[in-house]
Motif scaffolding. Structure first.
Motif, PDB file in Angstrom:
ATOM      1  N   LYS A 141       0.828  -1.210   0.000  1.00 25.31           N
ATOM      2  CA  LYS A 141       0.000   0.000   0.000  1.00 25.31           C
ATOM      3  C   LYS A 141       0.859   1.255   0.000  1.00 25.31           C
ATOM      4  O   LYS A 141       0.603   2.215  -0.744  1.00 25.31           O
ATOM      5  N   GLN A 142       1.885   1.256   0.847  1.00 23.76           N
ATOM      6  CA  GLN A 142       2.766   2.421   0.936  1.00 23.76           C
ATOM      7  C   GLN A 142       3.486   2.669  -0.381  1.00 23.76           C
ATOM      8  O   GLN A 142       3.606   3.807  -0.840  1.00 23.76           O
ATOM      9  N   SER A 145       1.356   4.103  -3.082  1.00 20.75           N
ATOM     10  CA  SER A 145       0.949   5.480  -2.769  1.00 20.75           C
ATOM     11  C   SER A 145       2.038   6.493  -3.090  1.00 20.75           C
ATOM     12  O   SER A 145       1.780   7.706  -3.059  1.00 20.75           O
ATOM     13  N   TRP A 166      -4.721   1.049  -4.920  1.00 22.93           N
ATOM     14  CA  TRP A 166      -5.450   0.210  -3.965  1.00 22.93           C
ATOM     15  C   TRP A 166      -6.577   1.016  -3.319  1.00 22.93           C
ATOM     16  O   TRP A 166      -6.561   2.240  -3.302  1.00 22.93           O
ATOM     17  N   GLN A 167      -7.554   0.287  -2.826  1.00 22.62           N
ATOM     18  CA  GLN A 167      -8.655   0.884  -2.074  1.00 22.62           C
ATOM     19  C   GLN A 167      -9.071  -0.109  -1.000  1.00 22.62           C
ATOM     20  O   GLN A 167      -9.395  -1.263  -1.310  1.00 22.62           O
ATOM     21  N   ASP A 169      -8.776  -2.971   1.221  1.00 23.45           N
ATOM     22  CA  ASP A 169      -7.883  -4.130   1.143  1.00 23.45           C
ATOM     23  C   ASP A 169      -7.942  -4.795  -0.226  1.00 23.45           C
ATOM     24  O   ASP A 169      -7.766  -6.011  -0.366  1.00 23.45           O
ATOM     25  N   LEU A 171      -6.641  -4.420  -4.428  1.00 15.39           N
ATOM     26  CA  LEU A 171      -5.754  -3.805  -5.418  1.00 15.39           C
ATOM     27  C   LEU A 171      -6.559  -3.418  -6.652  1.00 15.39           C
ATOM     28  O   LEU A 171      -7.432  -4.171  -7.099  1.00 15.39           O
ATOM     29  N   MET A 205      -6.213  -8.170  -1.823  1.00 18.36           N
ATOM     30  CA  MET A 205      -4.749  -8.191  -1.748  1.00 18.36           C
ATOM     31  C   MET A 205      -4.199  -9.566  -1.424  1.00 18.36           C
ATOM     32  O   MET A 205      -3.120  -9.943  -1.909  1.00 18.36           O
TER      33      MET A 205
END
Length: 241
Positions: A141-142, A145, A166-167, A169, A171, A205
């Motif tokens: 996620k990081q 982003s 992603w949104q 949990d 992808l 995910m």
């Protein structure tokens, strides 16, 4: 801008011509040099190396692409000096050996170490054994982003996908297997609507295949410094998690 947009699409057009260096035909041709046959499974790491080789070969027919280079990380490690060497070394697009390959004379060192190439950094990784280790999900996620991340080449088992965000949990992905009507990109003003997706899909995910290649794009030296700092922060976050 619209003309250049179409020119970029032509680079990926499925025709066997030198001005389409990233067509399926050209990539399969590059894969054969690595022992891959048409129809073989290409893993994310193999794709990274093939794209790098395809870009190098494209410098001659499309000199504009010589302003971009691709770096493929080894053992999940990005060596800063290797990146700087790539981005401060100029290749003259009009100098080739008799074999059609680059010769030593075709590489020109920039004595001022000025950064004048953008770089695509591809990092093949494995985030688990047979399935995704969910400890890596916060890192994924990081990374997605970050402003310099251009997505993840991956998928679910035996089904390639391109993850771009992603949104919650899940992808967000694009599926290259989605069929479109043929477009003749040799025409001057061919339609471009089918080359863009208005409805990306989502995948939990934990269903992501652990084998993937993460991509980053740094246009300038400053971009690379920011990328380096942000990746370090993600690494420290993972250690604390």
């Amino acid at each position: 801008q619209e003309v250049f947009h179409r020119e970029i699409i032509r680079w990926f057009s499925d025709i066997s011509k030198d001005n389409s260096p990233f067509s399926i035909y050209k990539l399969v041709e590059m894969g054969k040099k690595s022992g891959k046959e048409p129809g073989d499974w290409y893993g994310p790491a193999s794709v990274a190396h093939i794209f790098r080789d395809a870009l190098l070969k494209a410098y001659r027919p499309i000199p504009l692409l010589s302003d971009v280079c691709i770096y493929v990380a080894q053992d999940c490690t990005v060596y800063k000096e290797d990146i700087r060497d790539l981005c401060t070394t100029k290749r003259r697009s009009n100098t080739f050996g008799k074999s059609g390959n680059w010769t030593e004379d075709s590489i020109e060192e920039n004595g001022t170490n000025e950064w004048f190439k953008s770089v695509i950094i591809l990092v093949p990784v494995r985030l688990g054994g047979e399935v995704l280790n969910e400890e890596y999900i916060p890192c994924v996620k990081q990374i997605l982003s970050q402003e310099h991340c251009i997505g993840i080449i991956g998928g679910k088992p035996k089904h390639s996908l391109y993850f771009l965000g992603w949104q919650d949990d899940r992808l967000i992905y694009l599926d290259p297997h989605y069929c479109q009507d043929h477009v003749d990109t040799t025409e001057k003003s061919f339609p471009i609507q089918s080359f863009h997706c208005m409805s990306p899909r989502k995948l939990p995910m934990n269903k992501m295949d652990p084998s993937c290649t993460i991509g980053f794009y740094c246009r300038t030296e400053r971009d690379f410094e920011i990328f380096e700092r942000q990746i370090r922060e993600v690494y420290l976050l993972f250690l604390k998690h």
